[in-house]
Design a protein around this motif. Structure first.
Motif, PDB file in Angstrom:
ATOM      1  N   ALA A  25       5.392   1.342 -11.692  1.00 22.52           N
ATOM      2  CA  ALA A  25       6.115   2.608 -11.837  1.00 22.52           C
ATOM      3  C   ALA A  25       6.835   2.668 -13.180  1.00 22.52           C
ATOM      4  O   ALA A  25       6.858   3.727 -13.844  1.00 22.52           O
ATOM      5  CB  ALA A  25       7.106   2.775 -10.695  1.00 22.52           C
ATOM      6  N   LEU A  26       7.418   1.556 -13.610  1.00 20.34           N
ATOM      7  CA  LEU A  26       8.077   1.511 -14.919  1.00 20.34           C
ATOM      8  C   LEU A  26       7.078   1.747 -16.043  1.00 20.34           C
ATOM      9  O   LEU A  26       7.381   2.429 -17.031  1.00 20.34           O
ATOM     10  CB  LEU A  26       8.784   0.171 -15.106  1.00 20.34           C
ATOM     11  N   GLU A  27       5.880   1.177 -15.918  1.00 17.59           N
ATOM     12  CA  GLU A  27       4.861   1.366 -16.942  1.00 17.59           C
ATOM     13  C   GLU A  27       4.421   2.834 -17.021  1.00 17.59           C
ATOM     14  O   GLU A  27       4.258   3.398 -18.101  1.00 17.59           O
ATOM     15  CB  GLU A  27       3.652   0.479 -16.642  1.00 17.59           C
ATOM     16  N   ILE A  28       4.240   3.454 -15.864  1.00 17.70           N
ATOM     17  CA  ILE A  28       3.851   4.869 -15.851  1.00 17.70           C
ATOM     18  C   ILE A  28       4.961   5.721 -16.453  1.00 17.70           C
ATOM     19  O   ILE A  28       4.700   6.622 -17.263  1.00 17.70           O
ATOM     20  CB  ILE A  28       3.520   5.317 -14.415  1.00 17.70           C
ATOM     21  N   VAL A  83       0.828  -1.206   0.000  1.00 11.47           N
ATOM     22  CA  VAL A  83       0.000   0.000   0.000  1.00 11.47           C
ATOM     23  C   VAL A  83       0.864   1.258   0.000  1.00 11.47           C
ATOM     24  O   VAL A  83       0.506   2.268  -0.614  1.00 11.47           O
ATOM     25  CB  VAL A  83      -0.986  -0.018   1.187  1.00 11.47           C
ATOM     26  N   LYS A  84       2.012   1.215   0.651  1.00 11.86           N
ATOM     27  CA  LYS A  84       2.952   2.345   0.557  1.00 11.86           C
ATOM     28  C   LYS A  84       3.343   2.579  -0.900  1.00 11.86           C
ATOM     29  O   LYS A  84       3.440   3.730  -1.359  1.00 11.86           O
ATOM     30  CB  LYS A  84       4.206   2.057   1.391  1.00 11.86           C
ATOM     31  N   ASP A  85       3.567   1.499  -1.637  1.00 16.89           N
ATOM     32  CA  ASP A  85       3.888   1.639  -3.059  1.00 16.89           C
ATOM     33  C   ASP A  85       2.690   2.173  -3.838  1.00 16.89           C
ATOM     34  O   ASP A  85       2.846   3.011  -4.741  1.00 16.89           O
ATOM     35  CB  ASP A  85       4.348   0.300  -3.633  1.00 16.89           C
ATOM     36  N   PHE A  86       1.488   1.707  -3.513  1.00 18.75           N
ATOM     37  CA  PHE A  86       0.293   2.225  -4.183  1.00 18.75           C
ATOM     38  C   PHE A  86       0.151   3.728  -3.943  1.00 18.75           C
ATOM     39  O   PHE A  86      -0.287   4.468  -4.835  1.00 18.75           O
ATOM     40  CB  PHE A  86      -0.959   1.506  -3.690  1.00 18.75           C
ATOM     41  N   ASP A  87       0.500   4.178  -2.757  1.00 16.15           N
ATOM     42  CA  ASP A  87       0.429   5.610  -2.434  1.00 16.15           C
ATOM     43  C   ASP A  87       1.297   6.420  -3.398  1.00 16.15           C
ATOM     44  O   ASP A  87       0.883   7.457  -3.930  1.00 16.15           O
ATOM     45  CB  ASP A  87       0.882   5.815  -0.989  1.00 16.15           C
ATOM     46  N   LYS A  88       2.516   5.939  -3.617  1.00 20.20           N
ATOM     47  CA  LYS A  88       3.414   6.642  -4.541  1.00 20.20           C
ATOM     48  C   LYS A  88       2.951   6.482  -5.987  1.00 20.20           C
ATOM     49  O   LYS A  88       3.028   7.428  -6.791  1.00 20.20           O
ATOM     50  CB  LYS A  88       4.836   6.091  -4.388  1.00 20.20           C
ATOM     51  N   LEU A  89       2.473   5.294  -6.327  1.00 20.86           N
ATOM     52  CA  LEU A  89       2.011   5.050  -7.695  1.00 20.86           C
ATOM     53  C   LEU A  89       0.822   5.926  -8.057  1.00 20.86           C
ATOM     54  O   LEU A  89       0.756   6.479  -9.161  1.00 20.86           O
ATOM     55  CB  LEU A  89       1.626   3.581  -7.867  1.00 20.86           C
ATOM     56  N   THR A 101       8.198  -3.069  -3.575  1.00 21.53           N
ATOM     57  CA  THR A 101       7.632  -4.348  -4.011  1.00 21.53           C
ATOM     58  C   THR A 101       7.772  -4.520  -5.523  1.00 21.53           C
ATOM     59  O   THR A 101       7.936  -3.549  -6.264  1.00 21.53           O
ATOM     60  CB  THR A 101       6.144  -4.419  -3.632  1.00 21.53           C
ATOM     61  N   ASP A 102       7.669  -5.754  -5.968  1.00 20.03           N
ATOM     62  CA  ASP A 102       7.751  -6.026  -7.407  1.00 20.03           C
ATOM     63  C   ASP A 102       6.621  -5.339  -8.162  1.00 20.03           C
ATOM     64  O   ASP A 102       6.839  -4.787  -9.242  1.00 20.03           O
ATOM     65  CB  ASP A 102       7.711  -7.535  -7.658  1.00 20.03           C
ATOM     66  N   ILE A 103       5.408  -5.388  -7.594  1.00 18.59           N
ATOM     67  CA  ILE A 103       4.287  -4.753  -8.294  1.00 18.59           C
ATOM     68  C   ILE A 103       4.474  -3.237  -8.344  1.00 18.59           C
ATOM     69  O   ILE A 103       4.167  -2.600  -9.363  1.00 18.59           O
ATOM     70  CB  ILE A 103       2.939  -5.124  -7.641  1.00 18.59           C
TER      71      ILE A 103
END
Length: 242
Positions: A231-234, A188-194, A224-226
């Motif tokens: 992030a690479l896709e964005i 969820v921390k990664d989702f926050d940045k994404l 995380t991997d996801i």
């Protein structure tokens, strides 16, 4: 009186411990956004438990509606980073959390990660901002002080909800996220940045903005991997439009 910035409107639900003031823009955070920050006095005691240690019953209807009415502020408070950059019609805190919830909903199953818990955590992680507002690094508030204010606000919100099982779940999800203390919290921390950089990309496309600073602020910080893959896709989509 310490230099703080507060919501420009108050609700009847505001406890006497939270004092709201109208302050001029010059006294606000560097981005000129309006925030609400909690007073120093304690807001409540921890949720009540019965003598055997069990939590109380789910909140009655009045408590639930009071809690939800307070949370309406999340729908009307714009995210401060976008206000600072003069983005037109910036998203609200609730907008941000909602799309994070969708990220958890559509994400692939990850071994050792409870996707349902991620969805719940996504819609809870900024809930204290209903009282304290969106405190960003540009506000000049330390991480420790930000956590103190948000913890106090969350305690009040849980008391407003009536304590018990639901309030305990919300508080635990919030604490777990803040501490980055579980696989779900890391996702969820990664989702926050994404969600932030995806929104930045959309504002660049829609309003001709250059929001590079938001991409730079998250570079190399995905856990995380996801998170890294999305992030690479964005970033790839952004390069194609430049």
């Amino acid at each position: 009186m310490r230099n703080r910035v507060f919501f420009s409107k108050s609700l009847s639900l505001t406890p006497p411990h939270l004092r709201f003031f109208h302050l001029p823009a010059a006294a606000s955070s560097p981005n000129g956004a309006v925030h609400c920050m909690a007073d120093d006095s304690p807001l409540s005691q921890p949720p009540n438990r019965s003598g055997d240690g069990s939590v109380s019953a789910p909140p009655p209807s009045p408590a639930a509606i009071d809690f939800l009415s307070l949370c309406s502020r999340l729908k009307t408070t714009p995210r401060a980073g976008w206000v600072k950059r003069d983005v037109k019609n910036p998203e609200s805190i609730a907008d941000h959390m909602y799309r994070m919830g969708l990220m958890a909903l559509v994400s692939s199953d990850i071994p050792g990660v409870n996707r349902d818990k991620c969805m719940k955590m996504a819609i809870v992680h900024d809930i204290a901002e209903a009282i304290v507002g969106d405190i960003t690094p540009s506000c000049g508030v330390s991480k420790e002080e930000k956590n103190r204010r948000e913890s106090e606000a969350l305690e009040h919100m849980c008391k407003l909800l009536g304590g018990g099982e639901r309030a305990e779940e919300i508080a635990e999800l919030w604490r777990e996220y803040e501490a980055n203390a579980s696989p779900e919290a890391k996702v969820v921390k990664d989702f926050d940045k994404l969600e932030m950089i995806l929104q930045a990309l959309e504002y660049e496309q829609e309003q001709g903005q250059d929001l590079e600073e938001f991409f730079q602020s998250t570079a190399g910080k995905f856990q995380t991997d996801i998170g890294k893959a999305w992030a690479l896709e964005i970033a790839s989509r952004r390069r194609k439009r430049q």
